[in-house]
Design a protein around this motif. Sequence first.
Motif, PDB file in Angstrom:
ATOM      1  N   ARG A  42       0.832  -1.204   0.000  1.00  9.96           N
ATOM      2  CA  ARG A  42       0.000   0.000   0.000  1.00  9.96           C
ATOM      3  C   ARG A  42       0.867   1.255   0.000  1.00  9.96           C
ATOM      4  NH1 ARG A  42      -4.259   0.316   4.700  1.00  9.96           N
ATOM      5  NH2 ARG A  42      -4.937  -1.570   3.634  1.00  9.96           N
ATOM      6  N   GLU A  43       1.933   1.247   0.801  1.00  9.59           N
ATOM      7  CA  GLU A  43       2.823   2.409   0.848  1.00  9.59           C
ATOM      8  C   GLU A  43       3.582   2.575  -0.469  1.00  9.59           C
ATOM      9  OE1 GLU A  43       4.515   5.841   2.194  1.00  9.59           O
ATOM     10  OE2 GLU A  43       2.816   4.724   2.998  1.00  9.59           O
ATOM     11  N   ALA A  44       3.998   1.464  -1.094  1.00  8.64           N
ATOM     12  CA  ALA A  44       4.679   1.545  -2.392  1.00  8.64           C
ATOM     13  C   ALA A  44       3.745   2.129  -3.437  1.00  8.64           C
ATOM     14  CB  ALA A  44       5.170   0.164  -2.809  1.00  8.64           C
ATOM     15  N   GLU A  45       2.483   1.743  -3.391  1.00  7.92           N
ATOM     16  CA  GLU A  45       1.500   2.283  -4.334  1.00  7.92           C
ATOM     17  C   GLU A  45       1.299   3.776  -4.097  1.00  7.92           C
ATOM     18  OE1 GLU A  45      -3.253   1.784  -5.110  1.00  7.92           O
ATOM     19  OE2 GLU A  45      -2.103  -0.023  -4.645  1.00  7.92           O
ATOM     20  N   ARG A  46       1.242   4.165  -2.848  1.00 10.14           N
ATOM     21  CA  ARG A  46       1.064   5.584  -2.509  1.00 10.14           C
ATOM     22  C   ARG A  46       2.265   6.398  -2.984  1.00 10.14           C
ATOM     23  NH1 ARG A  46      -0.099   6.107   3.424  1.00 10.14           N
ATOM     24  NH2 ARG A  46      -2.031   5.172   2.723  1.00 10.14           N
ATOM     25  N   GLU A  47       3.471   5.872  -2.799  1.00 10.32           N
ATOM     26  CA  GLU A  47       4.663   6.579  -3.258  1.00 10.32           C
ATOM     27  C   GLU A  47       4.714   6.653  -4.781  1.00 10.32           C
ATOM     28  OE1 GLU A  47       8.229   4.983  -1.591  1.00 10.32           O
ATOM     29  OE2 GLU A  47       7.671   5.510   0.458  1.00 10.32           O
ATOM     30  N   ALA A  48       4.258   5.604  -5.459  1.00  9.04           N
ATOM     31  CA  ALA A  48       4.247   5.600  -6.925  1.00  9.04           C
ATOM     32  C   ALA A  48       3.283   6.644  -7.463  1.00  9.04           C
ATOM     33  CB  ALA A  48       3.872   4.214  -7.440  1.00  9.04           C
ATOM     34  N   GLN A  49       2.217   6.910  -6.739  1.00  6.78           N
ATOM     35  CA  GLN A  49       1.241   7.919  -7.155  1.00  6.78           C
ATOM     36  C   GLN A  49       1.727   9.327  -6.827  1.00  6.78           C
ATOM     37  OE1 GLN A  49      -2.368   6.854  -5.166  1.00  6.78           O
ATOM     38  NE2 GLN A  49      -2.777   5.124  -6.507  1.00  6.78           N
ATOM     39  N   GLY A  50       2.771   9.427  -6.017  1.00  8.70           N
ATOM     40  CA  GLY A  50       3.327  10.730  -5.681  1.00  8.70           C
ATOM     41  C   GLY A  50       2.566  11.473  -4.613  1.00  8.70           C
ATOM     42  N   SER A  51       1.741  10.787  -3.866  1.00 12.08           N
ATOM     43  CA  SER A  51       0.975  11.451  -2.799  1.00 12.08           C
ATOM     44  C   SER A  51       1.475  10.991  -1.436  1.00 12.08           C
ATOM     45  CB  SER A  51      -0.516  11.144  -2.949  1.00 12.08           C
ATOM     46  OG  SER A  51      -0.733   9.743  -2.855  1.00 12.08           O
ATOM     47  N   GLY A  52       2.751  11.249  -1.186  1.00 13.18           N
ATOM     48  CA  GLY A  52       3.351  10.841   0.080  1.00 13.18           C
ATOM     49  C   GLY A  52       2.763  11.553   1.275  1.00 13.18           C
ATOM     50  N   GLY A  53       2.390  12.832   1.079  1.00  9.94           N
ATOM     51  CA  GLY A  53       1.746  13.560   2.157  1.00  9.94           C
ATOM     52  C   GLY A  53       2.703  14.066   3.219  1.00  9.94           C
ATOM     53  N   VAL A  54       3.985  14.164   2.930  1.00 10.57           N
ATOM     54  CA  VAL A  54       4.947  14.640   3.904  1.00 10.57           C
ATOM     55  C   VAL A  54       5.105  16.144   3.747  1.00 10.57           C
ATOM     56  CG1 VAL A  54       7.336  14.486   4.678  1.00 10.57           C
ATOM     57  CG2 VAL A  54       6.155  12.443   3.872  1.00 10.57           C
ATOM     58  N   VAL A  55       4.924  16.887   4.838  1.00  6.21           N
ATOM     59  CA  VAL A  55       5.078  18.333   4.826  1.00  6.21           C
ATOM     60  C   VAL A  55       6.510  18.644   5.217  1.00  6.21           C
ATOM     61  CG1 VAL A  55       4.310  20.510   5.844  1.00  6.21           C
ATOM     62  CG2 VAL A  55       2.673  18.665   5.420  1.00  6.21           C
ATOM     63  N   VAL A  56       7.201  19.420   4.359  1.00  9.61           N
ATOM     64  CA  VAL A  56       8.600  19.742   4.604  1.00  9.61           C
ATOM     65  C   VAL A  56       8.719  21.222   4.932  1.00  9.61           C
ATOM     66  CG1 VAL A  56      10.915  19.749   3.606  1.00  9.61           C
ATOM     67  CG2 VAL A  56       9.307  17.930   3.006  1.00  9.61           C
ATOM     68  N   GLY A  57       9.387  21.534   6.045  1.00 12.29           N
ATOM     69  CA  GLY A  57       9.667  22.921   6.411  1.00 12.29           C
ATOM     70  C   GLY A  57       8.430  23.753   6.603  1.00 12.29           C
ATOM     71  N   ASP A  58       8.402  24.921   5.933  1.00 13.75           N
ATOM     72  CA  ASP A  58       7.304  25.870   6.080  1.00 13.75           C
ATOM     73  C   ASP A  58       6.175  25.631   5.088  1.00 13.75           C
ATOM     74  OD1 ASP A  58       8.751  27.023   8.070  1.00 13.75           O
ATOM     75  OD2 ASP A  58       9.575  28.629   6.817  1.00 13.75           O
TER      76      ASP A  58
END
Length: 64
Positions: A42-58
């Motif tokens: 499931r996580e590999a599929e999410r990463e392949a779709q480009g929707s990791g959802g990680v907020v970086v910095g500001d």
Amino acid sequence: MNALEEQIAHLTRTVDDLSDIVARQERELALLTRRAQMLMAREAEREAQGSGGVVVGDERPPHY
């Protein structure tokens, strides 16, 4: 002779109990392994779709 028979009976019961415990742990391990594989897929599929959802910095999240 009776003492030996009692000891054998006790050891036999202990071995049976341990066998049951090992069998239960094997089933639990198999279940957890399947769940981990499912989550990894499931996580590999999410990463392949480009929707990791990680907020970086500001960076603001997309719902702002």
